[in-house]
Design a protein around this motif. Structure first.
Motif: not given
Ligand code: URA
Length: 252
Positions: A111-115, A118, A124-125, A152, A226
């Motif tokens: 994925g992209e990065g923690p929200g 997370e 993650p996710f 991520n 995504h």
């Molecule tokens: N979106 C992401 O790209 N990664 C995460 O871990 C959570 C949401």
């Protein structure tokens, strides 16, 4: 069909698979899930044209530019990420989010990065997008942690969920590269444009990158939407489903 299957198909917007006589019919019928089809061959010309047109997305360093990361085992890599302050993101996030799952998985989802969720939980996710990702995994017979690893591009939450900047991606990329080197996945699935373009090192639209098997240093890489985008644009779930079926076919 059992209740769980029905739930997953509803989640992916692919249910019901039939309509009562007299009810409006879906304009574009979706193929029945779990009947895996061989993906259409992608013309080589399409791949080459995409490569030729695409400008570089950022200077993503090769892992060899950080030899101290390239030599780390899992424990040392986790510690290195935990202690990292190589970019500005660490100053505003609660904790680093390393990645989760089977460290010898065949499947790697990026994925992209923690929200926010997370960032709070360190995994993650785990928010709404994560629930959809879990359902997408279930739909192709996979489960988080079981032959699946989830990571991520950046390990720290960008403030207000903005996209990570190029320098932040570049600073974090060696960690993902070393995760990939340790896992040795058979397939990488990039979730969304940031993951896709960061792994490929060039800019392009997500639409132009889908339905092509890319090569990530010898590992097949496919690209899909995504889950957070799919939550906002549920009509695209059918396309994501096609991408997942292609992924399963590649793994055969
Ligand atoms: N979106 C992401 O790209 N990664 C995460 O871990 C959570 C949401």
């Amino acid at each position: 069909m059992n209740v769980r299957d029905e739930h997953v198909l509803r989640e992916l917007n692919l249910y019901p698979l039939w309509v009562r006589r007299g009810m409006p019919v879906q304009e574009e019928p979706v193929p029945a899930p779990l009947a895996i089809e061989v993906p259409e061959a992608i013309p080589e010309a399409k791949v080459e044209a995409a490569v030729a047109k695409a400008p570089p997305v950022a200077e993503i360093p090769d892992i060899t530019s950080l030899p101290e990361v390239a030599s780390l085992d899992w424990a040392a890599l986790k510690e290195k990420v935990r202690a990292c302050d190589a970019c500005q993101l660490r100053a505003t996030c609660t904790q680093t989010v390393f990645g989760v799952g089977d460290e010898q998985a065949d499947w790697l989802f990026v994925g992209e990065g923690p929200g926010a969720d997370e960032d709070a939980q360190g995994e993650p996710f785990v928010g709404q997008a994560g629930k959809l990702l879990d359902n997408m995994l279930f739909a192709i017979g996979l489960k988080r942690g079981d032959n699946v690893y989830i990571a991520n591009i950046v390990k720290c939450r960008p403030p207000n969920n903005r996209n990570p900047e190029h320098d932040e991606i570049a600073a974090c990329m060696p960690y993902l590269q070393q995760q990939i080197a340790l896992i040795k996945p058979r397939l990488i699935v990039a979730l969304g444009k940031v993951a896709a373009t960061s792994l490929l090192g060039r800019d392009a639209t997500l639409g132009s990158l889908r339905e092509t098997v890319h090569d990530y240093h010898g590992t097949p890489l496919i690209i899909t939407y995504h889950p957070a985008y799919l939550l906002r644009s549920p009509a695209e779930k059918a396309k994501a489903w096609r991408d997942l079926k292609s992924a399963v076919e590649i793994m055969r």
